[in-house]
Design a protein around this motif. Structure first.
Motif, PDB file in Angstrom:
ATOM      1  N   ALA A  11       0.760  -1.248  -0.005  1.00 46.04           N
ATOM      2  CA  ALA A  11       0.004  -0.041   0.052  1.00 46.04           C
ATOM      3  C   ALA A  11       0.892   1.112   0.140  1.00 46.04           C
ATOM      4  O   ALA A  11       0.573   2.206  -0.625  1.00 46.04           O
ATOM      5  CB  ALA A  11      -0.849  -0.029   1.214  1.00 46.04           C
ATOM      6  N   VAL A  12       2.017   1.343   0.801  1.00 44.91           N
ATOM      7  CA  VAL A  12       3.111   2.515   0.753  1.00 44.91           C
ATOM      8  C   VAL A  12       3.256   2.506  -0.436  1.00 44.91           C
ATOM      9  O   VAL A  12       3.518   3.964  -0.980  1.00 44.91           O
ATOM     10  CB  VAL A  12       4.132   2.163   1.904  1.00 44.91           C
ATOM     11  N   GLU A  13       3.910   1.692  -1.326  1.00 44.59           N
ATOM     12  CA  GLU A  13       4.286   1.866  -2.675  1.00 44.59           C
ATOM     13  C   GLU A  13       3.218   2.247  -3.644  1.00 44.59           C
ATOM     14  O   GLU A  13       3.739   3.094  -4.352  1.00 44.59           O
ATOM     15  CB  GLU A  13       4.818   0.407  -3.295  1.00 44.59           C
ATOM     16  N   HIS A  14       2.224   1.794  -3.355  1.00 42.49           N
ATOM     17  CA  HIS A  14       1.007   2.372  -4.215  1.00 42.49           C
ATOM     18  C   HIS A  14       0.856   3.966  -4.161  1.00 42.49           C
ATOM     19  O   HIS A  14       0.420   4.832  -4.673  1.00 42.49           O
ATOM     20  CB  HIS A  14      -0.228   1.688  -4.210  1.00 42.49           C
ATOM     21  N   TYR A  15       0.833   4.444  -2.617  1.00 41.13           N
ATOM     22  CA  TYR A  15       0.496   5.618  -2.298  1.00 41.13           C
ATOM     23  C   TYR A  15       1.625   6.565  -2.834  1.00 41.13           C
ATOM     24  O   TYR A  15       1.385   7.680  -3.234  1.00 41.13           O
ATOM     25  CB  TYR A  15       0.650   5.633  -0.892  1.00 41.13           C
ATOM     26  N   LEU A  16       2.818   6.082  -2.797  1.00 40.56           N
ATOM     27  CA  LEU A  16       4.099   6.910  -3.165  1.00 40.56           C
ATOM     28  C   LEU A  16       4.179   7.065  -4.796  1.00 40.56           C
ATOM     29  O   LEU A  16       4.647   7.834  -5.476  1.00 40.56           O
ATOM     30  CB  LEU A  16       5.352   6.421  -2.831  1.00 40.56           C
ATOM     31  N   ALA A  17       3.518   5.960  -5.566  1.00 36.19           N
ATOM     32  CA  ALA A  17       3.381   5.931  -6.825  1.00 36.19           C
ATOM     33  C   ALA A  17       2.118   6.868  -7.492  1.00 36.19           C
ATOM     34  O   ALA A  17       2.186   7.067  -8.743  1.00 36.19           O
ATOM     35  CB  ALA A  17       3.049   4.686  -7.474  1.00 36.19           C
ATOM     36  N   GLY A  18       1.296   7.463  -6.685  1.00 38.76           N
ATOM     37  CA  GLY A  18       0.331   8.399  -6.974  1.00 38.76           C
ATOM     38  C   GLY A  18      -1.049   7.737  -6.992  1.00 38.76           C
ATOM     39  O   GLY A  18      -1.766   8.287  -7.508  1.00 38.76           O
ATOM     40  N   ARG A  19      -1.194   6.300  -6.577  1.00 40.97           N
ATOM     41  CA  ARG A  19      -2.289   5.758  -6.782  1.00 40.97           C
ATOM     42  C   ARG A  19      -3.567   6.256  -5.604  1.00 40.97           C
ATOM     43  O   ARG A  19      -3.267   6.785  -4.678  1.00 40.97           O
ATOM     44  CB  ARG A  19      -2.330   4.230  -6.460  1.00 40.97           C
ATOM     45  N   PRO A  20      -4.920   6.624  -6.116  1.00 39.73           N
ATOM     46  CA  PRO A  20      -5.780   7.118  -5.268  1.00 39.73           C
ATOM     47  C   PRO A  20      -5.992   6.560  -4.002  1.00 39.73           C
ATOM     48  O   PRO A  20      -5.779   5.346  -3.831  1.00 39.73           O
ATOM     49  CB  PRO A  20      -7.131   7.176  -6.311  1.00 39.73           C
ATOM     50  N   VAL A  21      -5.949   7.555  -3.010  1.00 35.50           N
ATOM     51  CA  VAL A  21      -6.115   6.992  -1.502  1.00 35.50           C
ATOM     52  C   VAL A  21      -7.274   6.141  -1.335  1.00 35.50           C
ATOM     53  O   VAL A  21      -7.146   5.213  -0.568  1.00 35.50           O
ATOM     54  CB  VAL A  21      -6.144   8.290  -0.698  1.00 35.50           C
ATOM     55  N   ALA A  22      -8.435   6.464  -1.949  1.00 35.97           N
ATOM     56  CA  ALA A  22      -9.578   5.687  -1.729  1.00 35.97           C
ATOM     57  C   ALA A  22      -9.430   4.167  -2.260  1.00 35.97           C
ATOM     58  O   ALA A  22      -9.871   3.157  -1.474  1.00 35.97           O
ATOM     59  CB  ALA A  22     -10.928   6.245  -2.464  1.00 35.97           C
ATOM     60  N   GLU A  23      -8.631   3.895  -3.306  1.00 36.91           N
ATOM     61  CA  GLU A  23      -8.680   2.428  -3.954  1.00 36.91           C
ATOM     62  C   GLU A  23      -7.393   1.791  -2.762  1.00 36.91           C
ATOM     63  O   GLU A  23      -7.723   0.707  -2.336  1.00 36.91           O
ATOM     64  CB  GLU A  23      -7.868   2.757  -5.194  1.00 36.91           C
ATOM     65  N   ILE A  24      -6.427   2.567  -2.067  1.00 37.83           N
ATOM     66  CA  ILE A  24      -5.547   1.962  -1.491  1.00 37.83           C
ATOM     67  C   ILE A  24      -6.422   1.328  -0.226  1.00 37.83           C
ATOM     68  O   ILE A  24      -6.316   0.452   0.573  1.00 37.83           O
ATOM     69  CB  ILE A  24      -4.324   2.940  -1.224  1.00 37.83           C
ATOM     70  N   ALA A  25      -7.239   2.378   0.452  1.00 34.22           N
ATOM     71  CA  ALA A  25      -7.917   2.172   1.528  1.00 34.22           C
ATOM     72  C   ALA A  25      -8.815   0.832   1.587  1.00 34.22           C
ATOM     73  O   ALA A  25      -8.793   0.067   2.341  1.00 34.22           O
ATOM     74  CB  ALA A  25      -8.816   3.351   2.021  1.00 34.22           C
TER      75      ALA A  25
END
Length: 370
Positions: A11-25
């Motif tokens: 999830a951290v990798e996706h967050y730093l890559a710019g993926r939407p926060v709602a999708e990561i949550a």
């Protein structure tokens, strides 16, 4: 994506890559983005720049050097002008770099501070700043200094700030003013205030207004035993008022001319001086008072901790008999009685009913004198 699960490192990798926060949550099974942001903050993950529509501008050349100069104490306005951006943009970029105004530390040779504000014509008025500071410290007000030097209050306030003089608050300023005011002037000011107060007329005291408001919102103040006893009295043909306002006081239940106070304690109701004074005033106003003394249940009788014994039908019968006697003989209204929740009579306590004034209860609801 919805239905896709991941571990926190992913999830951290996706967050730093710019993926939407709602999708990561959603991928972590979290119900809100706030929970994700809190976990990222605790893990020390740097906050990324919020997404903006359209193409992001290129990085500002020389931003890192400007950040170092900012930390050394150079003014942000001058740095923003050199970079060709406005002050808001520079502040935002510095925050993304983790730099805040609290991080600034002046170097051994600090940069020349920003010049004081100028007037509309660009000329700073020449004033004796040290003299102004000394006169203010001696007790003169900002208004008096402004009038003396022919400037506005804001100019004097700004000069005091630049000199590092601590300004007085409103209470300190008023105290200083009264010390310097002659007795005749203080008397004149007080007289003017008294005249304004007298012109307002007589209003109901705040205690009466609070009591009436409590009566209107009586459901918010119901406590153990009140509804149960009220239901028993209503079954016997005497529905009571809840939290009836009698002057500045509210009684738990009221069927004129009897006021019922439900006392939940191991101690006698009249041990408390406040209750004794309350009882005296209500009796003097022509009310009969019945104190219902509820005791806590002990041992196996108590379904839970701090449970109280509820009123019994025997108690309700005694209150009705007391009420009927008061209505048959209005001259005997100024009395009081203490009854346990079981219906058993309790000692009267320290209030002697024979010494109370006998005043028949009027048709309405009287207000006890204070």
């Amino acid at each position: 994506m919805k239905g896709e699960f991941m571990d926190f490192d992913e999830a951290v990798e996706h967050y730093l890559a710019g993926r939407p926060v709602a999708e990561i949550a959603a991928g972590l099974g979290l119900k809100s983005t706030g929970s994700l942001n809190e976990r990222l903050r605790k893990a020390g993950v740097p906050k990324r720049e919020p997404f903006r529509r359209g193409r992001r501008k290129d990085e500002i050349p020389g931003l890192e050097e400007a950040a170092a100069r900012y930390l050394r104490g150079e003014p942000a306005e001058a740095l923003a002008a050199e970079l060709g951006v406005d002050r808001t943009t520079l502040d935002r970029r510095l925050r993304y770099m983790g730099i805040s105004p609290a991080d600034r530390a002046f170097a051994e040779e600090p940069v020349e501070p920003r010049r004081a504000r100028r007037g509309h014509n660009g000329n700073r008025k020449d004033l004796p700043d040290e003299e102004i500071a000394a006169r203010y410290a001696a007790g003169e007000s900002v208004s008096a200094l402004a009038q003396a030097y022919g400037v506005s209050r804001s100019v004097i306030t700004r000069r005091l700030d630049e000199a590092g003089v601590a300004k007085r608050n409103r209470a300190q300023a008023m105290s200083m003013r009264m010390k310097q005011t002659p007795p005749a002037e203080r008397k004149r000011l007080a007289q003017a205030a008294h005249e304004v107060r007298r012109s307002m007329g007589d209003h109901l005291p705040a205690s009466l207004l609070r009591a009436r408001a409590r009566e209107r919102n009586f459901r918010q103040h119901l406590r153990i035993g009140e509804e149960e006893l009220a239901a028993m009295l209503a079954e016997r043909g005497y529905p009571p008022y809840f939290q009836k306002a009698l002057g500045p006081y509210n009684v738990d239940l009221c069927v004129p001319p009897v006021a019922v106070e439900i006392h939940r304690s191991t101690a006698h109701p009249l041990v408390n001086p406040m209750y004794r004074e309350r009882a005296r005033r209500l009796i003097d106003a022509g009310w009969r008072i019945v104190f219902v003394w509820l005791n806590p249940l002990n041992g196996k009788q108590a379904p839970k901790k701090s449970a109280w014994a509820l009123p019994t039908p025997v108690l309700a019968d005694k209150i009705v008999a007391h009420l009927q006697a008061a209505r048959r003989d209005p001259s005997s209204v100024s009395q009081y009685r203490v009854i346990r929740g079981s219906g058993e009579d309790a000692p009267f306590g320290s209030l002697d009913p024979d010494q109370r004034a006998v005043i028949p209860a009027p048709e309405g609801v009287p207000y006890p004198p204070r």
